[in-house]
Scaffold this active site. Structure first.
Site, PDB file in Angstrom:
ATOM      1  CG  HIS A  64      -1.941  -1.036   1.233  1.00 48.03           C
ATOM      2  ND1 HIS A  64      -3.004  -1.015   2.109  1.00 48.03           N
ATOM      3  CD2 HIS A  64      -2.105  -2.149   0.480  1.00 48.03           C
ATOM      4  CE1 HIS A  64      -3.780  -2.064   1.893  1.00 48.03           C
ATOM      5  NE2 HIS A  64      -3.241  -2.777   0.911  1.00 48.03           N
ATOM      6  CD  GLU A  66      -2.024   4.142   3.262  1.00 45.05           C
ATOM      7  OE1 GLU A  66      -3.200   4.317   3.635  1.00 45.05           O
ATOM      8  OE2 GLU A  66      -1.721   3.366   2.322  1.00 45.05           O
ATOM      9  CB  CYS A  94      -6.505  -0.498   5.220  1.00 43.35           C
ATOM     10  SG  CYS A  94      -4.792  -1.084   5.224  1.00 43.35           S
ATOM     11  CB  CYS A  97      -1.999   1.572   6.191  1.00 44.27           C
ATOM     12  SG  CYS A  97      -1.581   0.721   4.651  1.00 44.27           S
TER      13      CYS A  97
END
Length: 166
Positions: A64, A66, A94, A97
């Site tokens: 992801h 992040e 999410c 993260c």
């Protein structure tokens, strides 16, 4: 060029500006057929990390924006602790993260599009400010919300029109 009070002032240290940088990263993800989420990490008014989702490219569920940005920033500061740093991300982090952001001791999380179904920064859960955890992050939500939502809607509408790209 006039210099009166009607001229707009461009603040290159504003949340609006840095979210624009995260949106540029999201567009990179979009152009690579990744879910268009972008992130930048700022320390002392300077961007120290830029990333976009790379789940499909890397065949890695943890890639992801992040997570990639955290790794970059930690390399820049030569420490896993990111105290004094702010992350700007186009969609609410999410739970994975959000947990990583909290564990990295990032000071502030700024996001655009909320995620009420699975967000980890107040949407579904609030991992970033859970009272039992040893660190809490300040949260600023819905910065450039419409821009952030628009890119996501456009991406998924295009996916629905061309199911072969899924």
């Amino acid at each position: 060029m006039s210099n009166d009070d009607t001229d707009p002032i461009i603040d290159l240290t504003s949340d609006h500006h840095f979210m624009g940088e995260a949106l540029r990263q999201a567009m990179k993800a979009y152009s690579r057929e990744e879910v268009p989420i972008g992130a930048v990490i700022v320390r002392d008014g300077r961007i120290i990390a830029r990333a976009f989702n790379q789940v499909e490219m890397l065949k890695d569920a943890t890639a992801h924006a992040e997570m990639i940005a955290l790794t970059q920033a930690q390399q820049v500061v030569e420490d896993w602790r990111l105290e004094g740093c702010t992350i700007y991300v186009t969609k609410e982090p999410c739970p994975m993260c959000a947990g990583a952001l909290m564990l990295s001791r990032i000071s502030r999380v700024v996001f655009g599009a909320p995620d009420p179904k699975s967000g980890g920064a107040g949407g579904c859960f609030n991992i970033l400010q859970h009272p039992s955890l040893n660190h809490n992050c300040d949260i600023s939500a819905e910065i450039r919300k419409d821009d952030c939502i628009s890119i996501l809607k456009s991406f998924f509408a295009a996916k629905r029109q061309n199911p072969q790209n899924q």
